[in-house]
Design an enzyme around this catalytic site. Structure first.
Site, PDB file in Angstrom:
ATOM      1  N   ARG A 158      22.693  59.078  18.981  1.00 49.30           N
ATOM      2  CA  ARG A 158      22.827  58.378  20.272  1.00 49.30           C
ATOM      3  C   ARG A 158      21.999  59.181  21.274  1.00 49.30           C
ATOM      4  O   ARG A 158      22.426  60.251  21.708  1.00 49.30           O
ATOM      5  CB  ARG A 158      24.286  58.327  20.765  1.00 49.30           C
ATOM      6  N   ASP A 172      28.248  58.374  30.531  1.00 50.79           N
ATOM      7  CA  ASP A 172      27.522  58.938  29.395  1.00 50.79           C
ATOM      8  C   ASP A 172      26.652  60.080  29.864  1.00 50.79           C
ATOM      9  O   ASP A 172      26.543  61.095  29.189  1.00 50.79           O
ATOM     10  CB  ASP A 172      26.723  57.842  28.692  1.00 50.79           C
ATOM     11  N   CYS A 232      34.037  48.604  29.655  1.00 52.26           N
ATOM     12  CA  CYS A 232      33.802  49.283  28.384  1.00 52.26           C
ATOM     13  C   CYS A 232      35.056  50.051  27.939  1.00 52.26           C
ATOM     14  O   CYS A 232      36.167  49.761  28.395  1.00 52.26           O
ATOM     15  CB  CYS A 232      32.591  50.209  28.480  1.00 52.26           C
TER      16      CYS A 232
END
Ligand code: RUB
Length: 313
Positions: A61, A202, A133
């Site tokens: 990722r 993130d 999310c």
């Protein structure tokens, strides 16, 4: 047969492990797989195997500084230990680095507990919260406030195309929180009566911008229009030190099949996993060191991670 590290990297890529914290935590534990599975006969060989694992896990990722920061911290520790040991002292090296990795995982959990205390203090009884999310940090904060006896109403946006909002809704419902799953495009409707937007993170940039699941920036703009407070729940390790040197956070583009598995001919599909929310739309970051405005997050984060971050050495 794929190695345990390769399997872990695949699980991260396929979102079988999702969310920045869970990814970082499993990657640090994955580094211990690399250490215990390595056949290296000396410290240099073992370090090389660790570095290979770091590359494989980081590439799974690309938009995950928390993962890179923790793996970097482990490598920096390994480098320092290696220089004080004899090259053949591989057993001792293995033990010291594995223990350090377990200690880092413990610190991640302790940081989350501190963060939950700061975040839940911001939530008052009767609040309506919108989230997007699945962020284990956000659900942790909301569940803490709920356990303090605060009655809350939560709208969880479903988060196309992978529907991580369902994980959020299920987790909150299981904890007894009053939660409603909503289609993403109804966010405007819920924000008209909301008090607070809480999202995860993130990555956080040097200018205090937030990189989070695609749709976050639209939610921030709507919150601004409706005068609703917008906070991101994020450990300081989500900060990306490389953004201080002008490196832009790479937004992961995922496969089109996640959006439409049998698309009509000539239809192009785009599937960015994340988007960037400008600092001016963010009231603050809820971190383990307190609630920090975007303008101060870089300094707060560097203070925390300076001790051993490879980007800073
Ligand atoms: C998850 C996501 C989360 C952050 C923070 O995206 O955007 O908000 O990762 O999560 P994906 P956490 O499902 O693509 O990984 O608070 O658990 O670190």
């Amino acid at each position: 047969m794929p190695s345990r590290v390769e399997k872990l990297a695949r699980d991260i890529k396929a979102l079988r492990i999702q969310g920045a914290r869970n990814i970082a935590k499993s990657a640090v534990l994955g580094l211990n797989y690399a250490i215990s599975d390595s056949k290296a006969k000396n410290i240099d060989g073992l370090k090389a195997d660790m570095i290979k694992a770091v590359f494989a896990l980081s590439a799974a990722r690309p938009t995950e500084p928390m993962l890179r920061n923790y793996l970097g911290k482990s490598i920096a520790f390994a480098g320092a230990e290696a220089s004080s040991l004899r090259i053949g002292d591989v057993a001792k090296f293995r033990r010291l680095v594995s223990e350090k990795n377990l200690q880092m995982v413990k610190e991640m959990d302790e940081d989350l507990e501190k963060l939950k205390r700061h975040g839940s203090a911001l939530i008052s009884d009767g609040m309506t919260i919108v989230t997007h999310c699945h962020s284990s940090t956000v659900t942790g904060v909301i569940i803490s406030a709920h356990k303090q006896g605060k009655k809350l109403e939560v709208f969880a946006c479903e988060t196309r195309p992978r529907f991580q909002g369902r994980i959020t809704a299920a987790e909150l419902a299981k904890a007894g929180v009053n939660v409603t799953l909503s289609v993403d495009m109804a966010a405007d409707r819920h924000l008209k009566k909301a008090d607070l937007v809480l999202v995860g993170a993130d990555a956080i940039t040097a200018t205090g911008d937030l990189i989070n699941k695609v749709g976050t920036s639209g939610l921030a703009h709507l919150a601004h229009l409706h005068d609703v407070s917008f906070f991101s729940c994020a450990e300081t390790y989500k900060y990306d030190p490389l953004t201080r040197y002008g490196v832009r956070e790479k937004i992961e583009e995922r496969g089109p099949e996640e959006v439409w598995d049998a698309p009509a001919r000539r239809v192009k599909i785009t599937n960015p996993a994340f988007d960037a929310t400008a600092a001016r739309y963010i009231d603050g970051y809820i971190t383990e060191v307190g609630i920090v405005p975007p303008s101060a997050i870089a300094e707060a984060a560097m203070k925390k991670i300076r001790g051993g971050n490879y980007a800073e050495q």
